[in-house]
Scaffold this motif. Structure first.
Motif, PDB file in Angstrom:
ATOM      1  N   ALA A  91      17.132  30.499  47.752  1.00 32.49           N
ATOM      2  CA  ALA A  91      16.757  31.825  47.079  1.00 32.49           C
ATOM      3  C   ALA A  91      17.987  32.743  47.046  1.00 32.49           C
ATOM      4  N   MET A  92      17.994  33.862  46.181  1.00 33.86           N
ATOM      5  CA  MET A  92      18.887  35.020  46.005  1.00 33.86           C
ATOM      6  C   MET A  92      18.116  36.122  45.795  1.00 33.86           C
ATOM      7  N   PRO A  93      18.173  37.160  46.724  1.00 33.26           N
ATOM      8  CA  PRO A  93      17.441  38.449  46.404  1.00 33.26           C
ATOM      9  C   PRO A  93      18.269  39.146  45.309  1.00 33.26           C
ATOM     10  N   LYS A  94      17.556  40.322  44.550  1.00 36.96           N
ATOM     11  CA  LYS A  94      18.165  40.824  43.478  1.00 36.96           C
ATOM     12  C   LYS A  94      19.697  41.336  43.950  1.00 36.96           C
ATOM     13  N   ARG A  95      20.472  41.105  43.122  1.00 41.92           N
ATOM     14  CA  ARG A  95      22.125  41.552  43.091  1.00 41.92           C
ATOM     15  C   ARG A  95      22.032  43.013  43.505  1.00 41.92           C
ATOM     16  N   GLU A  96      22.884  43.391  44.310  1.00 42.68           N
ATOM     17  CA  GLU A  96      23.490  44.613  44.451  1.00 42.68           C
ATOM     18  C   GLU A  96      24.496  45.065  43.558  1.00 42.68           C
ATOM     19  N   VAL A  97      24.984  46.322  43.268  1.00 41.93           N
ATOM     20  CA  VAL A  97      26.028  46.772  42.408  1.00 41.93           C
ATOM     21  C   VAL A  97      27.334  45.815  42.686  1.00 41.93           C
ATOM     22  N   PRO A  98      27.700  45.019  41.607  1.00 42.58           N
ATOM     23  CA  PRO A  98      28.779  43.996  42.023  1.00 42.58           C
ATOM     24  C   PRO A  98      30.124  44.372  41.659  1.00 42.58           C
ATOM     25  N   LEU A  99      30.465  45.791  41.474  1.00 43.37           N
ATOM     26  CA  LEU A  99      31.782  46.463  41.051  1.00 43.37           C
ATOM     27  C   LEU A  99      32.578  46.492  42.370  1.00 43.37           C
ATOM     28  N   ASP A 100      33.972  46.503  42.128  1.00 39.48           N
ATOM     29  CA  ASP A 100      34.974  46.959  43.222  1.00 39.48           C
ATOM     30  C   ASP A 100      34.807  48.461  43.098  1.00 39.48           C
ATOM     31  N   SER A 101      35.295  49.149  44.354  1.00 40.84           N
ATOM     32  CA  SER A 101      35.310  50.430  44.320  1.00 40.84           C
ATOM     33  C   SER A 101      36.695  50.896  44.832  1.00 40.84           C
ATOM     34  N   LEU A 161      37.263  48.236  47.936  1.00 37.57           N
ATOM     35  CA  LEU A 161      36.258  47.344  48.543  1.00 37.57           C
ATOM     36  C   LEU A 161      34.902  47.224  47.686  1.00 37.57           C
ATOM     37  N   ALA A 162      34.334  46.304  48.168  1.00 40.13           N
ATOM     38  CA  ALA A 162      33.199  45.797  47.193  1.00 40.13           C
ATOM     39  C   ALA A 162      32.193  46.872  47.486  1.00 40.13           C
ATOM     40  N   GLU A 163      31.678  47.406  46.307  1.00 36.05           N
ATOM     41  CA  GLU A 163      30.634  48.510  46.223  1.00 36.05           C
ATOM     42  C   GLU A 163      29.208  48.089  46.694  1.00 36.05           C
ATOM     43  N   ALA A 164      29.056  46.875  46.659  1.00 42.05           N
ATOM     44  CA  ALA A 164      27.761  46.129  47.461  1.00 42.05           C
ATOM     45  C   ALA A 164      27.881  46.428  48.908  1.00 42.05           C
ATOM     46  N   GLY A 165      28.885  45.937  49.415  1.00 39.10           N
ATOM     47  CA  GLY A 165      28.978  46.259  50.953  1.00 39.10           C
ATOM     48  C   GLY A 165      28.876  47.595  51.435  1.00 39.10           C
ATOM     49  N   LEU A 166      29.367  48.527  50.589  1.00 39.02           N
ATOM     50  CA  LEU A 166      29.420  49.874  50.979  1.00 39.02           C
ATOM     51  C   LEU A 166      27.933  50.394  50.849  1.00 39.02           C
ATOM     52  N   ALA A 173      31.364  57.265  52.128  1.00 46.14           N
ATOM     53  CA  ALA A 173      32.784  57.880  51.694  1.00 46.14           C
ATOM     54  C   ALA A 173      33.212  57.893  50.292  1.00 46.14           C
ATOM     55  N   SER A 174      33.991  58.899  50.183  1.00 45.63           N
ATOM     56  CA  SER A 174      34.577  59.181  48.772  1.00 45.63           C
ATOM     57  C   SER A 174      34.941  57.985  47.876  1.00 45.63           C
ATOM     58  N   ARG A 175      34.561  57.649  46.877  1.00 47.72           N
ATOM     59  CA  ARG A 175      35.138  56.259  46.005  1.00 47.72           C
ATOM     60  C   ARG A 175      34.695  56.531  44.759  1.00 47.72           C
ATOM     61  N   PHE A 176      35.390  55.583  43.911  1.00 49.28           N
ATOM     62  CA  PHE A 176      35.251  55.650  42.621  1.00 49.28           C
ATOM     63  C   PHE A 176      35.070  54.284  42.181  1.00 49.28           C
ATOM     64  N   THR A 177      33.974  53.877  41.310  1.00 51.77           N
ATOM     65  CA  THR A 177      34.033  52.560  41.113  1.00 51.77           C
ATOM     66  C   THR A 177      34.825  52.042  39.970  1.00 51.77           C
ATOM     67  N   PRO A 180      34.760  46.794  35.377  1.00 47.15           N
ATOM     68  CA  PRO A 180      34.923  45.445  35.293  1.00 47.15           C
ATOM     69  C   PRO A 180      36.056  45.041  34.305  1.00 47.15           C
ATOM     70  N   LEU A 181      36.529  45.803  33.323  1.00 47.04           N
ATOM     71  CA  LEU A 181      37.391  45.302  32.235  1.00 47.04           C
ATOM     72  C   LEU A 181      38.864  45.222  32.852  1.00 47.04           C
ATOM     73  N   ASP A 182      38.980  46.387  33.756  1.00 48.78           N
ATOM     74  CA  ASP A 182      40.126  46.390  34.659  1.00 48.78           C
ATOM     75  C   ASP A 182      40.032  45.525  35.791  1.00 48.78           C
ATOM     76  N   PHE A 183      39.163  45.761  36.576  1.00 53.85           N
ATOM     77  CA  PHE A 183      38.984  45.008  37.829  1.00 53.85           C
ATOM     78  C   PHE A 183      37.711  44.263  37.945  1.00 53.85           C
ATOM     79  N   THR A 184      37.741  43.152  37.182  1.00 54.63           N
ATOM     80  CA  THR A 184      36.647  42.094  37.128  1.00 54.63           C
ATOM     81  C   THR A 184      36.493  41.499  38.525  1.00 54.63           C
ATOM     82  N   PRO A 185      35.219  41.902  38.957  1.00 52.29           N
ATOM     83  CA  PRO A 185      34.770  41.480  40.343  1.00 52.29           C
ATOM     84  C   PRO A 185      34.897  40.049  40.675  1.00 52.29           C
ATOM     85  N   GLU A 186      35.072  39.809  42.035  1.00 51.42           N
ATOM     86  CA  GLU A 186      35.138  38.433  42.536  1.00 51.42           C
ATOM     87  C   GLU A 186      33.880  37.584  42.131  1.00 51.42           C
TER      88      GLU A 186
END
Length: 293
Positions: A91-101, A161-166, A173-177, A180-186
């Protein structure tokens, strides 16, 4: 009934385990954590690419294989495509936001030349070198708390860092997502994978309501790209699919630091087929740019 859940003991890993155990507890099922030390934990200062494949998963899955736990909980992005034959993602639960921050006071374009940016990912390093060659990109290892303490003490000006983990850790913490066109996630970033024995139909049935169909389709499409292009946490490949209606909307990026290739593809149908089409587009552009022969 008690279900034993194997996982690493890091805060982020335990936050992911909580998603699973909260669900099981809500079904009236008792749970027990089986904490596992992995090679990545034992050699926490070594660069990830030097530790080889499966550094976050192998020992955890072996506990399930030996009968010491019923399930293993992983970050899907850490799972290699070469799992033991007896095991399967149940199983996979619903995905968290996948972007880098970008974590820090300033957005990427506002960082001063020479600013020290920490990341342990080759993909992120190469993308930073391409987009901002004037920055000082420095390797960093350790859990999220350790990295943030180094940022707060002034050892780094920013982290990626991965936004999902945060979000899972409740960090404000102050951050900016990052786009995905510049930083396509893993590939598979933000996805939790629950692994167990293939023939354990009872567990599969118990987890059925937790499993998120769209997340699994996105994961399958992204892994199809990895299979054709090659990837994982030691690769500069970024892939992201998003299920929109009946279609899978995909982005794939590859950068060697001096060049960056990004392609998109949208289609309905079998996720693996859609992923393979995106991969072929990427490989064609990589060849055109001279990144591969």
């Amino acid at each position: 009934m008690k279900i034993r859940v194997a996982a690493r003991g890091s805060k982020l890993s335990l936050a992911q385990v909580k998603v699973v155990t909260d669900y099981l507890n809500s079904q009236g099922i008792e749970t027990q954590l089986v904490e596992v030390k992995t090679r990545a934990d034992l050699f926490s200062t070594a660069p990830l690419h030097k530790l080889g494949k499966g550094v976050f998963e192998k020992e955890v899955n072996e506990v399930v294989l030996r009968g010491g736990a019923d399930l293993a909980v992983h970050s899907m992005k850490d799972l290699s495509s070469e799992m033991a034959n007896e095991l399967e993602i149940l199983a996979m639960p619903k995905r968290e936001v996948p972007l880098d921050s970008l974590v820090g006071k300033y957005e990427l374009e506002r960082l001063e030349p020479g600013s020290k940016v920490g990341t342990g990912s080759i993909r992120r390093k190469n993308l930073l070198k391409f987009l901002r060659p004037d920055l000082n990109v420095v390797d960093i290892r350790g859990n999220v708390d350790t990295r943030l303490s180094k940022l707060n003490s002034g050892q780094y000006d920013a982290l990626i860092l991965a936004e999902a983990g945060l979000r899972r850790l409740g960090i404000t913490a102050s951050r900016f997502t990052l786009s995905p066109l510049d930083f396509t996630p893993e590939p598979n970033q933000g996805i939790i994978a629950i692994v167990g024995h293939k023939d354990n139909t009872r567990l599969r049935e118990i987890l059925k309501e937790l499993n998120h169909k769209e997340t699994m389709e996105e994961a399958r499409a992204e892994r199809a790209v990895v299979k054709l292009v090659g990837g994982g946490c030691h690769s500069p490949l970024g892939v992201l699919f998003k299920k929109e209606g009946s279609k899978l909307e995909g982005i794939a990026t590859y950068s060697d630091g001096s060049k960056k290739v990004t392609v998109t593809h949208s289609d309905s149908g079998v996720p693996e087929v859609v992923g393979e089409a995106l991969a072929r587009k990427l490989l064609k552009e990589m060849k055109n740019e001279g990144i591969i022969p």
